[in-house]
Design a protein around this motif. Sequence first.
Motif, mmCIF file in Angstrom:
data_model
loop_
_atom_site.group_PDB
_atom_site.id
_atom_site.type_symbol
_atom_site.label_atom_id
_atom_site.label_comp_id
_atom_site.label_asym_id
_atom_site.label_seq_id
_atom_site.Cartn_x
_atom_site.Cartn_y
_atom_site.Cartn_z
ATOM 1 N N GLY A 29 0.810 -1.211 0.000
ATOM 2 C CA GLY A 29 0.000 0.000 0.000
ATOM 3 C C GLY A 29 0.840 1.257 0.000
ATOM 4 N N ALA A 30 1.921 1.237 0.762
ATOM 5 C CA ALA A 30 2.792 2.411 0.810
ATOM 6 C C ALA A 30 3.424 2.683 -0.548
ATOM 7 C CB ALA A 30 3.872 2.214 1.877
ATOM 8 N N GLU A 31 3.858 1.631 -1.238
ATOM 9 C CA GLU A 31 4.463 1.818 -2.560
ATOM 10 C C GLU A 31 3.431 2.325 -3.567
ATOM 11 O OE1 GLU A 31 7.529 1.705 -3.572
ATOM 12 O OE2 GLU A 31 8.489 0.902 -1.781
ATOM 13 N N VAL A 32 2.210 1.774 -3.505
ATOM 14 C CA VAL A 32 1.165 2.206 -4.434
ATOM 15 C C VAL A 32 0.835 3.679 -4.201
ATOM 16 C CG1 VAL A 32 -1.261 1.917 -5.066
ATOM 17 C CG2 VAL A 32 0.188 -0.093 -4.760
ATOM 18 N N PHE A 33 0.777 4.083 -2.929
ATOM 19 C CA PHE A 33 0.460 5.485 -2.628
ATOM 20 C C PHE A 33 1.552 6.407 -3.158
ATOM 21 C CE2 PHE A 33 -0.235 9.260 -0.044
ATOM 22 C CZ PHE A 33 -1.613 9.365 -0.068
ATOM 23 N N HIS A 34 2.829 6.013 -2.987
ATOM 24 C CA HIS A 34 3.927 6.821 -3.525
ATOM 25 C C HIS A 34 3.866 6.865 -5.048
ATOM 26 C CE1 HIS A 34 5.915 7.768 0.174
ATOM 27 N NE2 HIS A 34 6.097 6.504 0.499
ATOM 28 N N LEU A 35 3.504 5.744 -5.669
ATOM 29 C CA LEU A 35 3.383 5.715 -7.129
ATOM 30 C C LEU A 35 2.277 6.652 -7.586
ATOM 31 C CD1 LEU A 35 4.354 4.333 -9.771
ATOM 32 C CD2 LEU A 35 2.581 2.610 -9.393
ATOM 33 N N ALA A 36 1.162 6.676 -6.849
ATOM 34 C CA ALA A 36 0.056 7.564 -7.205
ATOM 35 C C ALA A 36 0.427 9.028 -7.014
ATOM 36 C CB ALA A 36 -1.177 7.219 -6.376
ATOM 37 N N ALA A 37 1.342 9.298 -6.094
ATOM 38 C CA ALA A 37 1.756 10.680 -5.851
ATOM 39 C C ALA A 37 2.673 11.209 -6.943
ATOM 40 C CB ALA A 37 2.457 10.787 -4.497
ATOM 41 N N ALA A 38 3.271 10.323 -7.724
ATOM 42 C CA ALA A 38 4.203 10.729 -8.777
ATOM 43 C C ALA A 38 3.438 11.074 -10.054
ATOM 44 C CB ALA A 38 5.209 9.611 -9.040
ATOM 45 N N PRO A 39 4.066 11.816 -10.967
ATOM 46 C CA PRO A 39 3.401 12.145 -12.236
ATOM 47 C C PRO A 39 3.202 10.905 -13.108
ATOM 48 C CG PRO A 39 5.284 13.608 -11.806
ATOM 49 C CD PRO A 39 5.364 12.485 -10.822
ATOM 50 N N ALA A 40 2.295 11.035 -14.075
ATOM 51 C CA ALA A 40 2.050 10.002 -15.097
ATOM 52 C C ALA A 40 1.650 8.667 -14.475
ATOM 53 C CB ALA A 40 3.277 9.838 -15.992
ATOM 54 N N PHE A 41 0.732 8.710 -13.510
ATOM 55 C CA PHE A 41 0.286 7.502 -12.821
ATOM 56 C C PHE A 41 -0.262 6.479 -13.812
ATOM 57 C CE2 PHE A 41 -2.983 5.718 -9.613
ATOM 58 C CZ PHE A 41 -2.093 4.751 -9.170
ATOM 59 N N ALA A 42 -1.052 6.923 -14.781
ATOM 60 C CA ALA A 42 -1.638 6.006 -15.755
ATOM 61 C C ALA A 42 -0.553 5.263 -16.536
ATOM 62 C CB ALA A 42 -2.556 6.766 -16.710
ATOM 63 N N HIS A 43 0.457 5.992 -16.962
ATOM 64 C CA HIS A 43 1.555 5.365 -17.711
ATOM 65 C C HIS A 43 2.231 4.276 -16.894
ATOM 66 C CE1 HIS A 43 5.260 4.890 -20.043
ATOM 67 N NE2 HIS A 43 5.922 5.101 -18.927
ATOM 68 N N TRP A 44 2.499 4.565 -15.626
ATOM 69 C CA TRP A 44 3.235 3.593 -14.817
ATOM 70 C C TRP A 44 2.366 2.417 -14.397
ATOM 71 C CZ3 TRP A 44 8.041 3.622 -15.581
ATOM 72 C CH2 TRP A 44 8.704 4.806 -15.889
ATOM 73 N N LEU A 45 1.063 2.629 -14.269
ATOM 74 C CA LEU A 45 0.171 1.492 -14.038
ATOM 75 C C LEU A 45 0.199 0.543 -15.234
ATOM 76 C CD1 LEU A 45 -2.942 3.200 -12.449
ATOM 77 C CD2 LEU A 45 -1.466 1.519 -11.331
ATOM 78 N N GLU A 46 0.185 1.105 -16.428
ATOM 79 C CA GLU A 46 0.249 0.263 -17.622
ATOM 80 C C GLU A 46 1.588 -0.470 -17.695
ATOM 81 O OE1 GLU A 46 -0.748 -1.469 -21.403
ATOM 82 O OE2 GLU A 46 -1.834 -0.846 -19.596
ATOM 83 N N GLU A 47 2.669 0.203 -17.320
ATOM 84 C CA GLU A 47 3.968 -0.468 -17.291
ATOM 85 C C GLU A 47 3.967 -1.607 -16.269
ATOM 86 O OE1 GLU A 47 6.940 0.246 -19.239
ATOM 87 O OE2 GLU A 47 5.226 1.030 -20.365
ATOM 88 N N CYS A 48 3.354 -1.377 -15.112
ATOM 89 C CA CYS A 48 3.241 -2.436 -14.107
ATOM 90 C C CYS A 48 2.422 -3.611 -14.631
ATOM 91 C CB CYS A 48 2.598 -1.896 -12.831
ATOM 92 S SG CYS A 48 3.654 -0.835 -11.833
ATOM 93 N N ARG A 49 1.372 -3.306 -15.380
ATOM 94 C CA ARG A 49 0.548 -4.384 -15.939
ATOM 95 C C ARG A 49 1.337 -5.194 -16.958
ATOM 96 N NH1 ARG A 49 -2.193 -5.824 -20.171
ATOM 97 N NH2 ARG A 49 -1.572 -3.980 -21.350
ATOM 98 N N ARG A 50 2.051 -4.504 -17.833
ATOM 99 C CA ARG A 50 2.819 -5.200 -18.865
ATOM 100 C C ARG A 50 3.927 -6.064 -18.272
ATOM 101 N NH1 ARG A 50 3.726 -0.544 -23.547
ATOM 102 N NH2 ARG A 50 1.542 -0.400 -24.217
ATOM 103 N N ALA A 51 4.476 -5.628 -17.154
ATOM 104 C CA ALA A 51 5.561 -6.374 -16.517
ATOM 105 C C ALA A 51 5.054 -7.529 -15.648
ATOM 106 C CB ALA A 51 6.414 -5.428 -15.674
#
Length: 280
Positions: free
Chosen positions: A157-179
């Motif tokens: 949860g802490a990592e997801v929250f930090h990821l959401a706080a960073a720019p381009a959240f949608a892009h990085w979610l897609e990268e996480c999905r692809r990986a």
Amino acid sequence: LGCKPHDWDLLCPQAETLARLAAQDTGAVVVRLHDDPATFRLVWSPRSPDREELDIAAFRGPTLADDLRTRDFTLNSLAWRLFPEPQELLDPCGGLADLRARVIRANSPRVLADDPLRCLRAFRLAAELTATVEPATLGWIADHAPGLASVASERIGAEVFHLAAAPAFAHWLEECRRAGVLPWVLPEVCALQGIWQGGYHHLDVWGHTLLVLQELEQAAANPSDLFPLGARAIRDYLADPRAVPRLKLAALLHDVAKPNTRTVVEGRVRFIGHETVGAD
């Protein structure tokens, strides 16, 4: 990179002794984080978003260089030897070059096996630093992502929250999905892919959700463009650094129940009650 660090790690053969002496001198509370290696965190009160933290840990190997090679990514494997006198930066993994090139590179596949949370952390760091995850590391992440199933939800949860706080959240979610990371973190979100909505929707629910996130980031960055009358109130609300990541997570989950509620009524796709089911 010109950023101010708030998180410091200090290595010492007698970690607990040093941690308790430092706490006495500074009024901190000592929290034991791990037993092997012995790791302690100094926590100061009152807590604030910009407060600094100090972790004091025993060595993970016979030398400082050996310790650094056991760490997650090359850019997190840099150290100064402070005693008996400060010396030049120690960089056995080539982290300084990767930091300058903004490349996220795991030290080895073993470090991801040792702590699978690092599979998610790679993308969080990439998002925060506007970096890229290099190909070999992406392959290792795909191999070890299933280990996320055994990681404590609080850490994820802490990592997801930090990821959401960073720019381009949608892009990085897609990268996480692809990986192959996202299915082990938010499987309900992965289920949105391929759920077509019909009507005026031109994207499946996954694509629609990513677009919502992109539009939300733009609106939060420039509220006057869309909401000129309410811009001041929006800026006041967004002054809390936790507000934007919370909004992004709400947007991410706003249609999360559509796969469970999809029906076709008289040729029309319906998602009756998806907001109630999604809230649960």
